[in-house]
Enzyme design. Structure first.
Site, PDB file in Angstrom:
ATOM      1  CG  ASP A   8      52.211 -36.732 -11.614  1.00  0.00           C
ATOM      2  OD1 ASP A   8      53.256 -36.514 -12.568  1.00  0.00           O
ATOM      3  OD2 ASP A   8      51.924 -37.979 -11.873  1.00  0.00           O
ATOM      4  CD  GLU A  39      48.671 -39.803 -12.655  1.00  0.00           C
ATOM      5  OE1 GLU A  39      48.105 -40.676 -13.271  1.00  0.00           O
ATOM      6  OE2 GLU A  39      49.475 -40.126 -11.912  1.00  0.00           O
ATOM      7  CG  ASN A  40      47.802 -38.022  -9.249  1.00  0.00           C
ATOM      8  OD1 ASN A  40      48.969 -37.794  -9.916  1.00  0.00           O
ATOM      9  ND2 ASN A  40      47.337 -38.988  -9.261  1.00  0.00           N
ATOM     10  CG  ASN A  67      48.547 -44.355 -12.930  1.00  0.00           C
ATOM     11  OD1 ASN A  67      49.360 -43.627 -13.149  1.00  0.00           O
ATOM     12  ND2 ASN A  67      48.188 -44.971 -11.812  1.00  0.00           N
ATOM     13  CG  HIS A  68      45.668 -41.839 -10.861  1.00  0.00           C
ATOM     14  ND1 HIS A  68      44.628 -42.573 -10.065  1.00  0.00           N
ATOM     15  CD2 HIS A  68      46.900 -41.940 -10.413  1.00  0.00           C
ATOM     16  CE1 HIS A  68      45.686 -43.213  -9.131  1.00  0.00           C
ATOM     17  NE2 HIS A  68      46.953 -42.707  -9.316  1.00  0.00           N
ATOM     18  CG  HIS A 153      52.232 -41.402 -16.132  1.00  0.00           C
ATOM     19  ND1 HIS A 153      52.236 -40.261 -15.387  1.00  0.00           N
ATOM     20  CD2 HIS A 153      51.564 -42.325 -15.417  1.00  0.00           C
ATOM     21  CE1 HIS A 153      51.674 -40.260 -14.387  1.00  0.00           C
ATOM     22  NE2 HIS A 153      51.184 -41.639 -14.150  1.00  0.00           N
ATOM     23  CG  HIS A 178      53.539 -43.136 -12.067  1.00  0.00           C
ATOM     24  ND1 HIS A 178      51.975 -43.250 -11.810  1.00  0.00           N
ATOM     25  CD2 HIS A 178      54.051 -44.406 -11.457  1.00  0.00           C
ATOM     26  CE1 HIS A 178      51.955 -44.538 -11.209  1.00  0.00           C
ATOM     27  NE2 HIS A 178      53.067 -45.033 -10.855  1.00  0.00           N
ATOM     28  CG  HIS A 180      53.360 -38.110  -7.537  1.00  0.00           C
ATOM     29  ND1 HIS A 180      52.145 -37.949  -6.635  1.00  0.00           N
ATOM     30  CD2 HIS A 180      52.900 -38.484  -8.550  1.00  0.00           C
ATOM     31  CE1 HIS A 180      51.168 -38.255  -7.202  1.00  0.00           C
ATOM     32  NE2 HIS A 180      51.531 -38.509  -8.742  1.00  0.00           N
TER      33      HIS A 180
END
Ligand SMILES: [Fe+2]
Ligand SMILES: [Fe+2]
Length: 274
Positions: A8, A39-40, A67-68, A153, A178, A180
């Protein structure tokens, strides 16, 4: 062929680390395919079209989400025209975008990239195992795809390991994202699938999961509403896995953790290299 998967990307430090280092790595390491979880990437929350284009220009063949995925609402629209951007395959029917894509690697190989999201301690989506089965049956390794990369994820390492064994022998790489935080269980499963429970993140590691430390620490001390979480601003590191894949079978011959940049230790102590 050689793959690099990066975890991520968190905010600007993660994007800059990718832009600064990836083009050189692609050449020096002779990488055939690079996949990055994005995603981030936009201020810690979601991805914009401009950022997605930047990551592809820097050398990503595909960008995965989690999820983001929809934190930047524009992703709901531009994902339809960006076929290198993949969101979890187990979102409900009718969700914009795709859960898998096939990209052509530098050596001409057809690489299936699949993204799914776990359900333990996470938002309940459709069954991720059924989704992986569906995507891999539609594009099996050795028949339609020359290599298969699955980004699982998820929060729970048990669910990620289950995904690894579920796909062992049918995917080139199953890697978690996910949390991190990179895990040190990099290995090749008995059937030939490279595996690591979490790739870690690309971002500033002098942080809590890529975010400035003060607010998350405060939230553990005081249960009161506070400031927004903001990405840390120091120099970013890259974290992920590199895989060497047998061209004939699409299975892994070797896999290594990749951790490049400040605040992350090398995998071996310096006195081991003399
Ligand atoms: Fe993330
Ligand atoms: Fe996530």
């Amino acid at each position: 062929m050689r793959f690099l998967f990066l975890g991520d990307i968190v905010g600007r430090p993660g994007r800059i680390a990718v832009q600064d280092r990836l083009p050189r790595l692609r050449d020096q390491w002779k990488l055939d395919c690079v996949v990055i979880n994005g995603e981030n990437a936009a201020g810690g929350f979601g991805i914009t079209e401009a950022i997605c284009d930047e990551l592809i220009a820097a050398g990503a063949d595909a960008v995965t989400l989690g999820n983001h995925s929809w934190d930047q609402r524009e992703a709901l629209v531009f994902i339809e025209r960006q076929d290198r951007l993949v969101r979890p395959a187990n979102y409900p029917k009718g969700t914009p975008g795709r859960g898998a894509t096939v990209v052509e690697a530098r050596n001409g190989a057809r690489v299936l990239v699949v993204n799914v999201m776990g359900r333990i301690f996470m938002e309940a989506l459709d069954d991720p195992f059924a989704a992986m089965e569906r995507e891999l049956s539609a594009c099996p390794l050795g028949e339609v795809a020359d290599a298969v990369i699955v980004d699982f994820h998820a929060e729970a390492t048990s669910e990620k390991q289950a995904a690894g064994y579920f796909l062992d022998g049918r995917a080139s790489l199953v890697v978690g994202t996910h949390t991190h935080v990179p895990t040190s269980d990099t290995r090749i499963l008995p059937g030939g699938t490279a595996y690591q429970s979490d790739a870690g993140m690309c971002g500033d590691y002098d942080s809590i999961l890529g975010m400035q430390k003060e607010e998350p620490v405060r939230r553990f001390l005081q249960k009161t509403p506070g400031a927004r979480l903001e990405p840390a601003t120091g120099e970013g590191s890259l974290s992920g896995v590199a895989v060497e894949i047998d061209d004939a079978t699409g299975l892994a011959k070797a896999v290594w953790p990749v951790r490049l940049g400040p605040h992350l230790s090398e995998a071996v102590p310096p006195w081991a290299q003399g």
